[in-house]
Design an enzyme around this catalytic site. Structure first.
Site, PDB file in Angstrom:
ATOM      1  N   ASP A  29       0.641  -1.360   0.105  1.00 59.49           N
ATOM      2  CA  ASP A  29      -0.041  -0.146  -0.161  1.00 59.49           C
ATOM      3  C   ASP A  29       0.664   1.331  -0.045  1.00 59.49           C
ATOM      4  O   ASP A  29       0.415   2.156  -0.197  1.00 59.49           O
ATOM      5  CB  ASP A  29      -0.899   0.002   1.266  1.00 59.49           C
ATOM      6  CG  ASP A  29      -2.497  -0.415   0.960  1.00 59.49           C
ATOM      7  OD1 ASP A  29      -2.717  -0.637  -0.349  1.00 59.49           O
ATOM      8  OD2 ASP A  29      -3.251  -0.667   1.711  1.00 59.49           O
ATOM      9  N   ASP A  36     -10.627  -7.061  10.655  1.00 60.88           N
ATOM     10  CA  ASP A  36     -10.527  -8.662  10.892  1.00 60.88           C
ATOM     11  C   ASP A  36     -11.634  -9.037  11.538  1.00 60.88           C
ATOM     12  O   ASP A  36     -12.469 -10.095  11.334  1.00 60.88           O
ATOM     13  CB  ASP A  36      -9.485  -8.902  11.457  1.00 60.88           C
ATOM     14  CG  ASP A  36      -8.518  -7.913  12.405  1.00 60.88           C
ATOM     15  OD1 ASP A  36      -9.528  -6.935  12.812  1.00 60.88           O
ATOM     16  OD2 ASP A  36      -7.691  -8.171  12.650  1.00 60.88           O
TER      17      ASP A  36
HETATM   18  O1  LIG Z   1      -3.526   0.863   4.842  1.00 59.82           O
HETATM   19  C1  LIG Z   1      -3.013  -0.051   5.285  1.00 59.82           C
HETATM   20  C2  LIG Z   1      -2.842   0.117   6.686  1.00 59.82           C
HETATM   21  C3  LIG Z   1      -2.214  -1.073   7.045  1.00 59.82           C
HETATM   22  N1  LIG Z   1      -1.915  -2.152   6.155  1.00 59.82           N
HETATM   23  C4  LIG Z   1      -0.974  -3.574   6.549  1.00 59.82           C
HETATM   24  O2  LIG Z   1      -1.832  -3.935   7.758  1.00 59.82           O
HETATM   25  C5  LIG Z   1      -1.280  -4.810   8.731  1.00 59.82           C
HETATM   26  C6  LIG Z   1      -1.275  -4.280  10.253  1.00 59.82           C
HETATM   27  O3  LIG Z   1      -0.762  -3.041  10.500  1.00 59.82           O
HETATM   28  P1  LIG Z   1      -0.017  -2.854  11.973  1.00 59.82           P
HETATM   29  O4  LIG Z   1       0.286  -1.124  12.013  1.00 59.82           O
HETATM   30  O5  LIG Z   1       0.724  -3.911  11.993  1.00 59.82           O
HETATM   31  O6  LIG Z   1      -1.413  -3.073  12.911  1.00 59.82           O
HETATM   32  P2  LIG Z   1      -1.659  -4.131  14.110  1.00 59.82           P
HETATM   33  O7  LIG Z   1      -2.177  -3.266  15.079  1.00 59.82           O
HETATM   34  O8  LIG Z   1      -0.159  -4.651  14.608  1.00 59.82           O
HETATM   35  O9  LIG Z   1      -2.425  -5.204  13.276  1.00 59.82           O
HETATM   36  C7  LIG Z   1      -3.317  -5.770  13.915  1.00 59.82           C
HETATM   37  O10 LIG Z   1      -4.679  -5.335  14.124  1.00 59.82           O
HETATM   38  C8  LIG Z   1      -5.187  -4.894  12.845  1.00 59.82           C
HETATM   39  C9  LIG Z   1      -6.546  -4.337  13.018  1.00 59.82           C
HETATM   40  O11 LIG Z   1      -6.616  -2.944  13.915  1.00 59.82           O
HETATM   41  C10 LIG Z   1      -5.256  -6.087  11.753  1.00 59.82           C
HETATM   42  O12 LIG Z   1      -5.450  -5.584  10.581  1.00 59.82           O
HETATM   43  C11 LIG Z   1      -3.935  -6.751  11.800  1.00 59.82           C
HETATM   44  O13 LIG Z   1      -3.980  -7.848  10.804  1.00 59.82           O
HETATM   45  C12 LIG Z   1      -3.416  -7.219  13.153  1.00 59.82           C
HETATM   46  O14 LIG Z   1      -2.301  -7.894  13.158  1.00 59.82           O
HETATM   47  C13 LIG Z   1       0.318  -4.466   8.331  1.00 59.82           C
HETATM   48  O15 LIG Z   1       1.044  -5.388   7.905  1.00 59.82           O
HETATM   49  C14 LIG Z   1       0.038  -3.139   7.506  1.00 59.82           C
HETATM   50  O16 LIG Z   1       1.167  -2.976   6.478  1.00 59.82           O
HETATM   51  C15 LIG Z   1      -2.092  -2.097   4.855  1.00 59.82           C
HETATM   52  O17 LIG Z   1      -1.839  -2.798   4.228  1.00 59.82           O
HETATM   53  N2  LIG Z   1      -2.731  -0.971   4.430  1.00 59.82           N
END
Ligand SMILES: O=c1ccn([C@@H]2O[C@H](COP(=O)(O)OP(=O)(O)O[C@H]3O[C@H](CO)[C@@H](O)[C@H](O)[C@H]3O)[C@@H](O)[C@H]2O)c(=O)[nH]1
Ligand SMILES: [Mn+2]
Length: 733
Positions: free
Chosen positions: A140, A447
């Site tokens: 993204d 999710d």
């Molecule tokens: O516009 C976006 C924003 C995020 N991501 C991806 O989404 C994932 C999760 O983002 P992260 O910042 O790591 O969030 P976390 O809080 O660690 O993630 C948890 O919580 C999220 C929901 O809040 C879920 O989407 C994730 O799968 C889950 O691991 C990462 O791989 C990002 O690269 C995208 O692809 N596009």
């Protein structure tokens, strides 16, 4: 196969020691009931402030009681699963389904490209027929640096995969395996030799990638290496560019082989179209583009979704997951298999409570027994059709031989051209995508809400937590990052509660009551903020004012209060230790729950309300997966990282300071001036105040004792001092 020789592919065990648990829960119930009786019987009717404080405190207690009751639903009878992979391969080796693996990344700075390709390489190295593996990277950030790194990974995979296969390398993530210290004389000579060679190649690759990262662009001579770079020639920017779809390895291509001549998994780079006028819907949007594009290229019936930091730590996870999908008798209604999220940058005492021990080891298995765990984004294997809106029907059984994806004939170039349209901005206009199809839009925890609606269509899910963790990622390394992550989570969860997807309403008649209630444990995280704020400020405030809020030490009513309090915390400590935590870790965890409740949850609570009234917009703050040297050092030494001028810290520091002032005031009166304080009446209030001071010690250190860059900034100190002194004076005069 006859009925009698049916051997299951997985097995379910129920936790032991339930009777003791019920005794504990029952005794708590009695204690709780007595507290309520006390509050009602001793209600002070016309005493102004005391009446208010008493009412508030009682409401806070009623809240805690209800929330505690809810949390019992995820503790009834946790179940633990185990698999029989040998039976799977004996029975189904020839008809194993294709797997499409989706890795999401969004920002090459917060999510370093080297980390991302490590994840990709580890996933390509699954112990699984490579022609059935398809790895998709969704970027993204639309970054050519990311594309370049993936191109490097493509080359390196030709060395890495045969190496993993030959020596059963675990974990199959090169950076982790190659940086682990091995004593060369402990290992096989040929392994030692190859390891050294691979390590050199890997380090050189890293250097090339990092050089370009520093440069911030790809030099012209490198651009010539792949046609894909042409996509960045037309002034593409992060938020405004056409779809970029490149098949880097075409698994069907007979020339796509590793150094041993074995086929390679398919590898695809996708940066969906981004245009200013179109909302991209964050990770959910990326996932839906991936679902469509992959349906064109490989269309595997099983999808694995991981975040870009969550590398595979166990090369057998695909086979484990398939045991749940391919069992003849138990699999027909299983939509997804969720592995708990774990991290590899944990410290022993887990200062920020990132480990989620109790959630992962007790609550998720508890919800598994109630109908299946939440879909938590990363580390989840799903059936493609359930993600695309399919309802569960009793009669329909999946036959893997037939449903085993399509093998498309078109050339990779043609697939790229036709696949692009599927990831375009306008494709979803007036379509069910984001509503009935794919991941749902408009919720920060896309999710959870998606998994919930899958269950409401009749499916169940499985939590699988093998000893050897399936995936390991990067946990936040500062207090602020952790609190911001929890703000997003609690906000998303609370939004579900307030929306038409509220489990009681939407789930009514569709999922069991115990599962509806299980969702509330998380849906209501945010709502805990009010009761907690009340409970940690008002008793101290009343102490200063001379208002008694708890029973006297000499009265029998003190018993239920002390019983409920001590036994609840003793049980929580027991649970934490049982899950492998340490005493200090538990203490840190309690502090984090407190801080989350007064900041993240507070923001999440009001953020959701503001959003539902139309005053604010949805945002997704990406969790940083990097930390500079100083920050990492402090993280490893369990020194709390403040260092930022954040309103969250003002709240934390104000509450800490106010309780400290109160503590000094009362200590001075009791110990130094020996004034007659009615200790019998104030004992519980003083103890509560003392505990709050103890738990806030890291804040006081950050305010007054530390000089490093991670201490509390002076602006925060000054503001919180002003607030705390004001409240203190308000109480005294
Ligand atoms: O516009 C976006 C924003 C995020 N991501 C991806 O989404 C994932 C999760 O983002 P992260 O910042 O790591 O969030 P976390 O809080 O660690 O993630 C948890 O919580 C999220 C929901 O809040 C879920 O989407 C994730 O799968 C889950 O691991 C990462 O791989 C990002 O690269 C995208 O692809 N596009
Ligand atoms: Mn993450």
């Amino acid at each position: 196969m006859g009925e009698s020789d049916y051997l299951p592919l997985f097995e379910t065990r129920v936790a032991k020691g339930r009777l003791l648990y019920w005794l504990y829960a029952l005794s708590m119930l009695i204690g709780i009931a007595l507290i309520c009786v006390y509050r009602v019987k001793h209600f002070p009717p016309n005493e102004e402030l005391k009446t208010w404080a008493w009412t508030g405190l009682f409401m806070a207690e009623l809240w805690y009681i209800s929330y505690w009751l809810v949390t019992q639903f995820v503790r009834f009878n946790p179940v633990y699963r185990s698999t029989f992979k040998d039976r799977l391969s004996n029975r189904y080796e020839e008809v194993l389904p294709g797997i499409d693996i989706f890795v999401c990344t969004a920002d090459a700075e917060l999510e370093p490209t080297v980390m991302v390709i490590n994840t990709v390489l580890s996933l390509m190295a699954y112990d699984y027929p490579p022609e059935k593996l398809n790895v998709y990277l969704s970027d993204d950030g639309g970054s050519e640096l990311m594309f370049y790194a993936l191109l490097e990974a493509t080359r390196f995979s030709k060395l890495w995969l045969p190496f993993c296969r030959k020596f059963n390398i675990e974990p199959p993530a090169p950076s982790v395996y190659l940086s682990s210290i091995v004593k060369m004389h402990d290992i096989d000579v040929s392994l030692a030799k190859e390891r050294q060679y691979i390590k050199k190649q890997y380090e050189e690759m890293n250097e090339r990638i990092n050089e370009n990262m520093k440069l911030g662009r790809i030099p012209d001579e490198l651009r010539k290496q792949h046609k894909g770079f042409r996509e960045w020639e037309s002034n593409a920017s992060r938020s405004d560019h056409q779809t970029i779809l490149q098949v880097l390895i075409d698994g069907r291509d007979l020339n796509a082989v590793d150094t041993e001549g074995k086929p390679l998994p398919t590898l695809v780079y996708l940066a969906r179209e981004k245009r200013p006028g179109y909302h991209h819907n964050f990770k959910a949007g990326a996932m839906n583009a991936l679902i469509r594009v992959s349906s064109r290229i490989s269309n595997s019936p099983i999808i694995l979704n991981v975040d870009c930091d969550q590398y595979s730590n166990n090369s057998e996870s695909v086979r484990d997951a398939l045991c749940f999908f391919m069992d003849d008798e138990q699999s027909h209604d299983i939509a997804y298999v969720q592995y708990p999220q774990y991290f590899d940058n944990m410290t022993k005492n887990d200062l920020y409570g990132n480990y989620f021990r109790v959630v992962n080891e007790v609550e998720l298995p508890g919800i598994d027994a109630n109908g299946g765990p939440l879909y938590i984004g990363s580390g989840c294997f799903q059936r493609r059709d359930t993600l695309c809106g399919k309802k569960y029907e009793r009669e329909s059984t999946i036959t893997w031989k037939k449903d085993n994806g399509i093998r498309v004939k078109e050339s990779a170039n043609l697939l790229e051209e036709t696949g692009k349209i599927l990831a375009g901005c306008s494709y979803e206009e007036n379509s069910p995508w984001g509503k009935e199809m794919g991941l749902k839009y408009g919720c920060p925890v896309e999710d959870v809400i998606t998994g919930f609606s899958i269950k409401c269509r009749g499916w169940r899910s499985i939590c699988f937590s093998p000893k050897k963790r399936a995936f390991l990622g990067v946990a936040p390394t500062t207090l602020l990052q952790s609190l911001i992550q929890h703000t997003r989570w609690s906000e998303g969860q609370f939004q579900i509660f307030l929306s038409k997807y509220c489990p009681f309403i939407y789930g009514y008649g569709k999922i069991p009551l115990k599962l509806q209630i299980s969702y509330f444990v998380y849906n209501l995280w945010a709502a805990n903020c009010v009761a907690t704020l009340f409970y940690i400020v008002i008793p101290s405030f009343c102490l200063l004012k001379g208002i008694i809020l708890f029973p006297q030490l000499s009265s029998p009513w003190v018993l239920p209060f002390t019983y409920v309090f001590t036994v609840k915390y003793a049980y929580s400590l027991y649970e934490f230790l049982w899950c492998g935590g340490t005493l200090k870790g538990w203490y840190n965890d309690q502090r984090m729950w407190l801080y989350k409740r007064v900041t993240s949850y507070l923001y999440g609570f009001f953020g959701t309300i503001m959003r539902s009234l139309g005053f604010a917009k949805l945002n997704f703050v990406i969790t940083s997966k990097i930390a500079d040297y100083d920050v990492s050092r402090r993280y490893e030494q369990d020194i709390m990282e403040f260092g930022a001028d954040s309103s969250m810290f003002i709240i934390i520091a104000t509450i800490g300071l106010f309780n400290l002032f109160t503590f000094i005031w009362i200590s001075e009166r009791v110990i130094i001036n020996r004034q007659s304080v009615d200790l019998d009446s104030y004992a519980l209030q003083i103890i509560l105040n003392g505990l709050l001071v103890i738990i806030n010690i890291p804040v006081f250190q950050g305010l007054f004792l530390r000089k490093d860059k991670g201490c509390i900034p002076s602006s925060v100190t000054i503001e919180s001092l002003i607030f705390a002194v004001t409240v203190y004076l308000l109480a005294l005069y």
